[in-house]
Write a protein that holds these residues in place. Sequence first.
Motif, PDB file in Angstrom:
ATOM      1  N   ALA A  68      44.808  -7.111 -13.523  1.00 18.99           N
ATOM      2  CA  ALA A  68      43.833  -8.359 -13.138  1.00 18.99           C
ATOM      3  C   ALA A  68      43.977  -9.764 -14.108  1.00 18.99           C
ATOM      4  O   ALA A  68      44.090 -10.838 -13.714  1.00 18.99           O
ATOM      5  CB  ALA A  68      42.567  -7.659 -13.068  1.00 18.99           C
ATOM      6  N   GLU A  69      44.396  -9.178 -15.419  1.00 15.15           N
ATOM      7  CA  GLU A  69      44.511 -10.372 -16.327  1.00 15.15           C
ATOM      8  C   GLU A  69      45.892 -10.835 -16.057  1.00 15.15           C
ATOM      9  O   GLU A  69      45.951 -12.263 -15.904  1.00 15.15           O
ATOM     10  CB  GLU A  69      44.685  -9.860 -17.823  1.00 15.15           C
ATOM     11  N   GLU A  70      46.890 -10.159 -15.624  1.00  7.87           N
ATOM     12  CA  GLU A  70      48.151 -10.887 -15.250  1.00  7.87           C
ATOM     13  C   GLU A  70      48.123 -11.486 -13.866  1.00  7.87           C
ATOM     14  O   GLU A  70      48.660 -12.578 -13.479  1.00  7.87           O
ATOM     15  CB  GLU A  70      49.271  -9.735 -14.840  1.00  7.87           C
ATOM     16  N   PHE A  71      47.064 -11.022 -13.089  1.00 10.14           N
ATOM     17  CA  PHE A  71      46.980 -11.931 -11.652  1.00 10.14           C
ATOM     18  C   PHE A  71      46.305 -13.284 -12.167  1.00 10.14           C
ATOM     19  O   PHE A  71      46.858 -14.252 -11.619  1.00 10.14           O
ATOM     20  CB  PHE A  71      45.949 -11.220 -10.978  1.00 10.14           C
ATOM     21  N   SER A  72      45.356 -13.442 -13.226  1.00  8.90           N
ATOM     22  CA  SER A  72      45.000 -14.760 -13.517  1.00  8.90           C
ATOM     23  C   SER A  72      45.913 -15.870 -13.775  1.00  8.90           C
ATOM     24  O   SER A  72      46.304 -16.833 -13.437  1.00  8.90           O
ATOM     25  CB  SER A  72      43.938 -14.614 -14.385  1.00  8.90           C
ATOM     26  N   GLN A  73      46.981 -15.135 -14.716  1.00  8.64           N
ATOM     27  CA  GLN A  73      48.039 -15.838 -15.216  1.00  8.64           C
ATOM     28  C   GLN A  73      49.069 -16.235 -14.226  1.00  8.64           C
ATOM     29  O   GLN A  73      49.545 -17.311 -13.945  1.00  8.64           O
ATOM     30  CB  GLN A  73      48.872 -15.204 -16.457  1.00  8.64           C
ATOM     31  N   ASP A  74      49.383 -15.192 -13.260  1.00  7.48           N
ATOM     32  CA  ASP A  74      50.278 -15.425 -12.095  1.00  7.48           C
ATOM     33  C   ASP A  74      49.573 -16.671 -11.114  1.00  7.48           C
ATOM     34  O   ASP A  74      50.141 -17.427 -10.639  1.00  7.48           O
ATOM     35  CB  ASP A  74      50.449 -14.388 -11.206  1.00  7.48           C
ATOM     36  N   LEU A  75      48.315 -16.439 -10.953  1.00  5.06           N
ATOM     37  CA  LEU A  75      47.552 -17.577 -10.243  1.00  5.06           C
ATOM     38  C   LEU A  75      47.752 -18.955 -10.560  1.00  5.06           C
ATOM     39  O   LEU A  75      48.127 -19.753  -9.734  1.00  5.06           O
ATOM     40  CB  LEU A  75      45.871 -17.184  -9.952  1.00  5.06           C
ATOM     41  N   GLU A  76      47.552 -19.024 -11.761  1.00  5.27           N
ATOM     42  CA  GLU A  76      47.796 -20.620 -12.486  1.00  5.27           C
ATOM     43  C   GLU A  76      49.281 -20.865 -12.314  1.00  5.27           C
ATOM     44  O   GLU A  76      49.485 -21.940 -12.047  1.00  5.27           O
ATOM     45  CB  GLU A  76      47.416 -20.546 -13.929  1.00  5.27           C
ATOM     46  N   GLN A  77      50.227 -19.765 -12.688  1.00  8.71           N
ATOM     47  CA  GLN A  77      51.500 -20.257 -12.668  1.00  8.71           C
ATOM     48  C   GLN A  77      52.112 -20.460 -10.985  1.00  8.71           C
ATOM     49  O   GLN A  77      52.941 -21.610 -10.782  1.00  8.71           O
ATOM     50  CB  GLN A  77      52.383 -18.921 -13.124  1.00  8.71           C
TER      51      GLN A  77
END
Length: 126
Positions: A55-64
């Motif tokens: 879920a934390e990676e998802f937030s970063q992926d979303l921004e990227q």
Amino acid sequence: MKRVGIALALLALVVLLSSGALFLQRRATDHLIEACDEMITIYRSGDTERCRKKAEEFSQDLEQDMRWFPFFLAHERMESIFQQAGALPYLVNDDDPADFFAALATIRVQLGTLMDNEWPTPSNIL
């Protein structure tokens, strides 16, 4: 004749840029929807720690993945997705999994709607 050639070149450039933007948007939304599905699978397997990291990676992926979207999309359409994604790591550890699944379902629907609203169909054009 020069003007017609310039006009056709500009039209081709606009079509090329629009097609490229749609391709990038489709690829990004598909990647993010797949990540949502993966989080559901991980959560249902009982590995909440791995799900929280995802879920934390998802937030970063979303921004990227969505960093270029503001050039051709309204910010309001993306704001809700960012808000929901920011809450995901905390919802994983919540006692009620319904909140986590509801947030993921909301994100999936919003990402799908985001793409569907941008696709050049007659209903979107007229």
